[in-house]
Design a protein around this motif. Structure first.
Motif, PDB file in Angstrom:
ATOM      1  N   VAL A 183       0.710  -1.215   0.007  1.00 27.16           N
ATOM      2  CA  VAL A 183      -0.105  -0.080   0.055  1.00 27.16           C
ATOM      3  C   VAL A 183       1.035   1.277  -0.061  1.00 27.16           C
ATOM      4  O   VAL A 183       1.735   1.358   0.814  1.00 27.16           O
ATOM      5  CB  VAL A 183      -0.892   0.128   1.432  1.00 27.16           C
ATOM      6  N   SER A 184       0.495   2.177  -0.931  1.00 29.18           N
ATOM      7  CA  SER A 184       1.069   3.623  -0.865  1.00 29.18           C
ATOM      8  C   SER A 184      -0.112   4.495  -0.937  1.00 29.18           C
ATOM      9  O   SER A 184      -0.816   4.497  -1.870  1.00 29.18           O
ATOM     10  CB  SER A 184       1.958   3.686  -2.197  1.00 29.18           C
ATOM     11  N   VAL A 185       0.018   5.511   0.098  1.00 30.70           N
ATOM     12  CA  VAL A 185      -1.079   6.434   0.132  1.00 30.70           C
ATOM     13  C   VAL A 185      -0.400   7.854   0.384  1.00 30.70           C
ATOM     14  O   VAL A 185       0.780   8.065   0.708  1.00 30.70           O
ATOM     15  CB  VAL A 185      -1.974   6.239   1.597  1.00 30.70           C
ATOM     16  N   PRO A 186      -1.358   8.864   0.122  1.00 37.07           N
ATOM     17  CA  PRO A 186      -0.650  10.088   0.381  1.00 37.07           C
ATOM     18  C   PRO A 186      -0.192  10.482   2.025  1.00 37.07           C
ATOM     19  O   PRO A 186      -0.733   9.685   2.801  1.00 37.07           O
ATOM     20  CB  PRO A 186      -1.929  11.095   0.202  1.00 37.07           C
ATOM     21  N   ALA A 187       0.553  11.497   2.098  1.00 31.49           N
ATOM     22  CA  ALA A 187       1.199  11.433   3.531  1.00 31.49           C
ATOM     23  C   ALA A 187       0.168  11.791   4.558  1.00 31.49           C
ATOM     24  O   ALA A 187       0.445  11.396   5.893  1.00 31.49           O
ATOM     25  CB  ALA A 187       2.203  12.823   3.258  1.00 31.49           C
ATOM     26  N   GLY A 188      -0.943  12.480   4.397  1.00 34.32           N
ATOM     27  CA  GLY A 188      -2.006  12.856   5.493  1.00 34.32           C
ATOM     28  C   GLY A 188      -2.743  11.739   5.820  1.00 34.32           C
ATOM     29  O   GLY A 188      -3.626  11.929   6.830  1.00 34.32           O
ATOM     30  N   VAL A 189      -2.756  10.653   5.150  1.00 32.20           N
ATOM     31  CA  VAL A 189      -3.588   9.476   5.415  1.00 32.20           C
ATOM     32  C   VAL A 189      -3.503   8.914   6.684  1.00 32.20           C
ATOM     33  O   VAL A 189      -2.284   8.491   6.920  1.00 32.20           O
ATOM     34  CB  VAL A 189      -3.665   8.617   4.207  1.00 32.20           C
ATOM     35  N   ARG A 190      -4.480   8.901   7.648  1.00 32.69           N
ATOM     36  CA  ARG A 190      -4.359   7.979   8.915  1.00 32.69           C
ATOM     37  C   ARG A 190      -5.586   7.190   9.105  1.00 32.69           C
ATOM     38  O   ARG A 190      -6.783   7.293   8.762  1.00 32.69           O
ATOM     39  CB  ARG A 190      -4.374   9.125  10.030  1.00 32.69           C
ATOM     40  N   VAL A 191      -5.235   6.169   9.734  1.00 37.73           N
ATOM     41  CA  VAL A 191      -6.495   5.036   9.975  1.00 37.73           C
ATOM     42  C   VAL A 191      -6.312   4.326  11.331  1.00 37.73           C
ATOM     43  O   VAL A 191      -5.211   4.839  12.027  1.00 37.73           O
ATOM     44  CB  VAL A 191      -6.178   3.685   9.069  1.00 37.73           C
ATOM     45  N   HIS A 192      -7.244   3.733  11.863  1.00 32.71           N
ATOM     46  CA  HIS A 192      -7.523   3.378  13.318  1.00 32.71           C
ATOM     47  C   HIS A 192      -6.373   2.237  13.254  1.00 32.71           C
ATOM     48  O   HIS A 192      -6.204   1.386  12.746  1.00 32.71           O
ATOM     49  CB  HIS A 192      -8.913   2.946  13.405  1.00 32.71           C
ATOM     50  N   THR A 193      -5.632   2.500  14.450  1.00 35.05           N
ATOM     51  CA  THR A 193      -4.455   1.591  14.760  1.00 35.05           C
ATOM     52  C   THR A 193      -5.141   0.071  14.932  1.00 35.05           C
ATOM     53  O   THR A 193      -4.497  -0.691  14.409  1.00 35.05           O
ATOM     54  CB  THR A 193      -3.950   1.993  16.153  1.00 35.05           C
ATOM     55  N   GLY A 194      -6.003  -0.199  15.737  1.00 36.12           N
ATOM     56  CA  GLY A 194      -6.402  -1.689  15.715  1.00 36.12           C
ATOM     57  C   GLY A 194      -7.060  -2.150  14.539  1.00 36.12           C
ATOM     58  O   GLY A 194      -6.662  -3.240  14.415  1.00 36.12           O
ATOM     59  N   PHE A 195      -7.672  -1.346  13.629  1.00 37.63           N
ATOM     60  CA  PHE A 195      -8.377  -1.969  12.475  1.00 37.63           C
ATOM     61  C   PHE A 195      -6.999  -2.392  11.752  1.00 37.63           C
ATOM     62  O   PHE A 195      -6.849  -3.299  10.943  1.00 37.63           O
ATOM     63  CB  PHE A 195      -9.195  -1.176  11.805  1.00 37.63           C
ATOM     64  N   LEU A 196      -6.033  -1.266  11.495  1.00 38.90           N
ATOM     65  CA  LEU A 196      -4.830  -1.720  10.893  1.00 38.90           C
ATOM     66  C   LEU A 196      -4.059  -2.862  11.167  1.00 38.90           C
ATOM     67  O   LEU A 196      -3.816  -3.549  10.371  1.00 38.90           O
ATOM     68  CB  LEU A 196      -3.880  -0.418  10.890  1.00 38.90           C
ATOM     69  N   LEU A 197      -4.075  -2.997  12.516  1.00 39.70           N
ATOM     70  CA  LEU A 197      -3.140  -4.321  12.861  1.00 39.70           C
ATOM     71  C   LEU A 197      -3.989  -5.544  12.510  1.00 39.70           C
ATOM     72  O   LEU A 197      -3.243  -6.560  12.294  1.00 39.70           O
ATOM     73  CB  LEU A 197      -3.076  -4.310  14.337  1.00 39.70           C
ATOM     74  N   SER A 198      -5.182  -5.442  12.685  1.00 36.70           N
ATOM     75  CA  SER A 198      -6.061  -6.782  12.139  1.00 36.70           C
ATOM     76  C   SER A 198      -5.898  -6.873  10.635  1.00 36.70           C
ATOM     77  O   SER A 198      -5.608  -8.078  10.205  1.00 36.70           O
ATOM     78  CB  SER A 198      -7.568  -6.326  12.512  1.00 36.70           C
ATOM     79  N   TRP A 199      -6.033  -5.832   9.901  1.00 41.15           N
ATOM     80  CA  TRP A 199      -5.547  -6.214   8.433  1.00 41.15           C
ATOM     81  C   TRP A 199      -4.258  -6.555   8.137  1.00 41.15           C
ATOM     82  O   TRP A 199      -4.162  -7.388   7.350  1.00 41.15           O
ATOM     83  CB  TRP A 199      -5.992  -4.830   7.657  1.00 41.15           C
ATOM     84  N   ASP A 200      -3.457  -6.206   8.509  1.00 45.64           N
ATOM     85  CA  ASP A 200      -2.053  -6.558   8.649  1.00 45.64           C
ATOM     86  C   ASP A 200      -1.558  -7.938   9.096  1.00 45.64           C
ATOM     87  O   ASP A 200      -0.611  -8.702   8.430  1.00 45.64           O
ATOM     88  CB  ASP A 200      -0.801  -5.530   9.290  1.00 45.64           C
ATOM     89  N   SER A 201      -2.737  -8.425   9.900  1.00 44.69           N
ATOM     90  CA  SER A 201      -2.227  -9.595  10.335  1.00 44.69           C
ATOM     91  C   SER A 201      -2.871 -11.011   9.160  1.00 44.69           C
ATOM     92  O   SER A 201      -2.238 -12.035   9.457  1.00 44.69           O
ATOM     93  CB  SER A 201      -3.211 -10.236  11.607  1.00 44.69           C
ATOM     94  N   VAL A 202      -3.601 -10.332   8.220  1.00 42.44           N
ATOM     95  CA  VAL A 202      -3.979 -11.295   7.356  1.00 42.44           C
ATOM     96  C   VAL A 202      -3.744 -10.866   5.885  1.00 42.44           C
ATOM     97  O   VAL A 202      -4.023 -11.506   4.869  1.00 42.44           O
ATOM     98  CB  VAL A 202      -5.316 -11.785   7.432  1.00 42.44           C
ATOM     99  N   ALA A 203      -3.246  -9.614   5.597  1.00 39.02           N
ATOM    100  CA  ALA A 203      -2.976  -8.978   4.480  1.00 39.02           C
ATOM    101  C   ALA A 203      -2.176 -10.018   3.301  1.00 39.02           C
ATOM    102  O   ALA A 203      -2.461 -10.340   2.277  1.00 39.02           O
ATOM    103  CB  ALA A 203      -2.237  -7.772   4.589  1.00 39.02           C
ATOM    104  N   LEU A 204      -1.108 -10.538   3.812  1.00 38.17           N
ATOM    105  CA  LEU A 204      -0.183 -11.373   3.031  1.00 38.17           C
ATOM    106  C   LEU A 204      -0.544 -12.677   2.335  1.00 38.17           C
ATOM    107  O   LEU A 204      -0.401 -13.116   1.299  1.00 38.17           O
ATOM    108  CB  LEU A 204       1.211 -11.562   3.685  1.00 38.17           C
ATOM    109  N   GLU A 205      -1.517 -13.123   3.477  1.00 37.66           N
ATOM    110  CA  GLU A 205      -2.226 -14.460   3.136  1.00 37.66           C
ATOM    111  C   GLU A 205      -3.182 -14.482   2.049  1.00 37.66           C
ATOM    112  O   GLU A 205      -3.330 -14.927   1.321  1.00 37.66           O
ATOM    113  CB  GLU A 205      -2.655 -15.062   4.398  1.00 37.66           C
ATOM    114  N   ILE A 206      -3.973 -13.082   2.214  1.00 42.17           N
ATOM    115  CA  ILE A 206      -5.190 -12.650   1.329  1.00 42.17           C
ATOM    116  C   ILE A 206      -4.432 -12.495   0.013  1.00 42.17           C
ATOM    117  O   ILE A 206      -5.180 -12.932  -1.322  1.00 42.17           O
ATOM    118  CB  ILE A 206      -6.053 -11.800   1.781  1.00 42.17           C
ATOM    119  N   LEU A 207      -3.295 -11.460  -0.236  1.00 45.16           N
ATOM    120  CA  LEU A 207      -2.790 -11.330  -1.321  1.00 45.16           C
ATOM    121  C   LEU A 207      -2.057 -12.650  -2.047  1.00 45.16           C
ATOM    122  O   LEU A 207      -2.552 -12.678  -3.326  1.00 45.16           O
ATOM    123  CB  LEU A 207      -1.642 -10.208  -1.038  1.00 45.16           C
TER     124      LEU A 207
END
Length: 266
Positions: A94-118
């Motif tokens: 993922v590459s996003v603009p500098a100002g983009v921010r997301v919820h910490t807990g939600f991001l950790l959840s996505w990152d835990s399965v991202a590589l498998e899904i990809l």
């Protein structure tokens, strides 16, 4: 909600699509779903440590690869103050603009399965290069579906990618919402049922902002005539944002008259 106060119903075809993809999301609550929404199961995925569960399916009739995410019983934990901090969207691919921010807990959840899904989706794309990609999820699963769609759209920029969320909370700041709107336009479908308290449980006062067109199913009987397409920027004050959050309430667990945990697996 008084139906006389809301106008602008959606088409019957769009309403059928919203219901159709909700069935993928509700089926993700089933531990074993041999035929999600009557289609081909590619493979399930889980991350018990992060309370994540879902599957990749394939619809050869519609020529789609579908990634569906279950909501989480631990969503309240994710909404705790410590995990609600906005952080940069740092995720595989993922590459996003500098100002983009997301919820910490939600991001950790996505990152835990991202590589498998990809990896799973990559194999399907090689076998079916002409297929579109669809992600769907209820509650926290809706946020994961959105993060997944962003990741997959960036990996396959020339491929049609659509995402459907149902009863999902705000996932990031206004820069994130505008980034999503620019990337997907009308291909990001965000559905809210009545006074479901989860979509507004994280307030804008914390810097959060909803993305995309909200499809608000605001009264009964459920139909395209009682489902409204709201303003495209994400925060329409005349739609569900006008109702104070009541947290996880009965409206959160039923969409289009379907229990959110009901499986469509045969």
């Amino acid at each position: 909600m008084d139906s006389s106060s809301v106008t602008g119903s959606i088409s019957a075809g769009l309403y059928e699509d919203l219901v159709h993809y909700f069935k993928y999301a509700s089926s993700a609550y089933c531990l074993v779903c041999p035929r999600p929404n009557g289609k081909t199961l590619v493979t399930p995925f889980t991350n018990l440590g992060g309370d994540i569960q879902g599957y990749v399916a394939r619809d050869d009739g519609k020529r789609e690869i579908i990634v569906a995410f279950r909501g989480s019983a631990s969503i309240i934990a994710f909404l705790a103050d410590a995990l609600a901090i906005l952080v940069p969207f740092v995720a595989p691919g993922v590459s996003v603009p500098a100002g983009v921010r997301v919820h910490t807990g939600f991001l950790l959840s996505w990152d835990s399965v991202a590589l498998e899904i990809l990896m799973i989706v990559s194999r399907q794309v090689k076998l079916h290069p002409e297929y579109a990609i669809v992600t769907s999820g209820h509650s926290l699963g809706g946020v994961l579906a959105l993060f997944g769609a962003i990741t997959l759209k960036q990996k396959y920029p020339n491929k049609t990618v659509r995402t459907y969320s149902y009863g999902a909370p705000r996932a990031g700041n206004k820069d994130f919402a505008m980034f999503v709107n620019e990337m997907f336009g009308e291909n990001a479908y965000r559905v809210v049922h009545g006074n479901d308290g989860v979509p507004t449980i994280i307030p804008t006062a914390l810097g959060y902002y909803h993305h995309g067109i909200e499809y608000w199913q605001y009264t009964y009987p459920v139909s395209e005539e009682t489902t409204r397409a709201c303003a495209p920027d994400g925060e329409d004050p005349t739609c569900s944002a006008c109702i104070s959050s009541r947290g996880i309430n009965p409206a959160h667990w039923t969409y289009f008259g379907i229990l959110a945990t009901r499986p469509f697996c045969l």
